[in-house]
Design an enzyme around this catalytic site. Structure first.
Site, mmCIF file in Angstrom:
data_model
loop_
_atom_site.group_PDB
_atom_site.id
_atom_site.type_symbol
_atom_site.label_atom_id
_atom_site.label_comp_id
_atom_site.label_asym_id
_atom_site.label_seq_id
_atom_site.Cartn_x
_atom_site.Cartn_y
_atom_site.Cartn_z
ATOM 1 N N THR A 1 16.460 18.637 8.578
ATOM 2 C CA THR A 1 15.583 18.769 9.749
ATOM 3 C C THR A 1 15.715 17.568 10.681
ATOM 4 O O THR A 1 16.289 16.535 10.326
ATOM 5 C CB THR A 1 14.103 18.883 9.329
ATOM 6 O OG1 THR A 1 13.691 17.627 8.767
ATOM 7 C CG2 THR A 1 13.892 19.989 8.312
ATOM 8 N N CYS A 2 15.151 17.714 11.876
ATOM 9 C CA CYS A 2 15.246 16.680 12.904
ATOM 10 C C CYS A 2 14.105 15.682 12.842
ATOM 11 O O CYS A 2 13.665 15.186 13.879
ATOM 12 C CB CYS A 2 15.307 17.320 14.278
ATOM 13 S SG CYS A 2 16.789 18.285 14.479
ATOM 14 N N ASP A 3 13.597 15.420 11.641
ATOM 15 C CA ASP A 3 12.576 14.389 11.494
ATOM 16 C C ASP A 3 13.195 13.268 10.680
ATOM 17 O O ASP A 3 13.766 13.510 9.615
ATOM 18 C CB ASP A 3 11.351 14.964 10.768
ATOM 19 C CG ASP A 3 10.189 13.991 10.803
ATOM 20 O OD1 ASP A 3 10.393 12.796 10.470
ATOM 21 O OD2 ASP A 3 9.074 14.407 11.157
ATOM 22 N N ASN B 1 11.360 23.222 12.321
ATOM 23 C CA ASN B 1 12.696 23.382 12.909
ATOM 24 C C ASN B 1 13.246 24.803 12.708
ATOM 25 O O ASN B 1 14.454 25.027 12.788
ATOM 26 C CB ASN B 1 13.710 22.405 12.281
ATOM 27 C CG ASN B 1 13.748 21.055 12.977
ATOM 28 O OD1 ASN B 1 14.331 20.128 12.459
ATOM 29 N ND2 ASN B 1 13.138 20.920 14.127
#
Ligand SMILES: *Cc1c(COP(=O)(O)O)cnc(C)c1O
Length: 377
Positions: free
Chosen positions: A324-326, A367
């Site tokens: 994910t984009c975290d 996401n």
């Protein structure tokens, strides 16, 4: 661990995307091992660890009772065939209307750790049994519990006295020594506190009947852990030491120890890269991370065994991260994970010991990734 049944399932069904596969035979073996290790204790499976209906139905048929934390979990246990007398509402933090709904569903056993909660229960579930949770320090646990739950033993005496005054049945004392607890003496310290509460109330003519010894029983990750039998012996000798020949009714609430080693997550390597040409640490990105069900890697607390087709060959240290984009979605970085040099993009990675606290911790669609799929076989 990955049993032959799990490997066969993955080989024939070839499910796409990350998924958990749980082998019910292992859950059955775990239940029977707890029963043999502590034959005089009733087993209340902690539903939150993995509430899959097939698991709850199997445990119902084996005679298990259930520790629940919400009305939804109570309904899951009832749907699996458990009668209300086999269900406890073990969360010390409940809305009064949820207590009333539980009472309407037939639940008569409630956890408390404050007089404020006792007052709610006396209004919404009159005449019920209550047990008071005492604080433990969690020392020795890999996933310790904070001071969020429980009160000091002296306050537990006040709480249970108040329960009596309000027409409830002061039933006992509970504790949880911290999850993934590998120190066998942790139960001894808590049982000594429980004994103090029993004695103080007995002096006032209030006779408690039950000690709820909670969960904490470990599952094997990278290191060996003591067998259920060793826990049983340590706990039984502590019960003898503190209660002599007047051992009360006892309950255990295993979650992780019941289902952890029954499940394996199949995942896939999405990317392997470096941050600089001269870096000697590789970054390995899987298609599952903290938000896909591996939340217990928080602070690198739980280190899962990883299995690849290259095992046995030369390894290099890797940072392991999710898709994910975290930026919080990194599993192991402080202590990099040794993985085979020959591991490549597209390879399958099996994450073992993931039967507990994975499906329930997966986010809904961060996401756009779907929650962790699960197959119970
Ligand atoms: C979570 C929980 C358990 C289960 O703990 P494990 O460490 O997974 O065995 C047992 N009792 C209560 C009250 C819990 O909240």
């Amino acid at each position: 661990m990955a049993t032959q049944r799990i490997l066969d399932f993955l080989a024939t069904r070839r499910p796409d995307g990350p998924c958990l596969v749980v082998d019910l035979d292992v859950v059955r073996d775990n239940y029977l091992a707890f029963e043999r290790a502590l034959p005089d204790s009733r087993i209340y499976y902690a539903v939150k660890a993995n509430p899959a209906p097939q698991i709850l139905r199997l445990l119902t048929s084996l005679g298990s009772s259930f520790d629940t934390a919400s009305v939804a979990e109570i309904e899951m246990a009832l749907d699996a065939g458990a009668t209300p007398d086999r269900i406890s509402y073990g969360n010390t933090i409940k809305k009064e209307r949820d207590i009333a709904r539980a009472f309407a569903l037939g639940i008569r056993l409630f956890a408390v750790d404050s007089t404020e909660e006792v007052e709610k229960i006396s209004r919404a579930a009159p005449g019920s049994k209550v047990f008071c949770r005492v604080l433990t320090d969690g020392a020795g646990a890999e996933w310790p519990l904070s001071r969020k739950f429980g009160c000091v033993p002296a306050m537990a005496v006040d709480v249970l006295r108040r329960a009596k005054q309000l027409g409830l049945e002061p039933y006992g004392v509970s504790f949880h020594v911290g999850s993934q607890q590998t120190d066998l003496s942790a139960w001894d310290r808590a049982l000594s506190d429980a004994r103090m509460v029993f004695a103080a109330l007995a002096d006032e003519g209030i006779v408690l009947r039950m000690v709820n010894m909670g969960g904490g029983f470990p599952t094997r990750y990278l290191r060996d852990v003591p067998e259920a039998q060793a826990y049983g012996q340590a706990i039984f000798s502590s019960l003898r030491k503190h209660f002599g020949n007047r051992i009360p009714e006892t309950i255990i609430e295993p979650g992780r120890g019941m289902v952890g080693n029954a499940g394996v997550i199949k995942s896939e390597v999405v990317l392997i890269s470096k941050k600089a040409d001269n870096d000697n640490v590789r970054w390995v990105y899987l298609d599952i991370g903290k938000f896909g069900g591996l939340a217990e890697t928080m602070d690198e607390a739980i280190r899962y065994p990883l299995v690849t087709r290259h095992d046995g060959s030369e390894t290099t240290p890797c940072v392991l991260a999710g898709p994910t984009c975290d930026s919080a979605d990194v599993l192991y970085e402080k202590t990099p994970y040794p993985l085979p040099v020959s591991l490549t993009i597209g390879d399958e990675v099996l994450i073992e010991g993931t039967g507990a606290y994975t499906t329930t911790y997966a986010s809904v669609a961060f996401n756009g990734f779907e929650p962790l799929r699960s197959y119970v076989i």
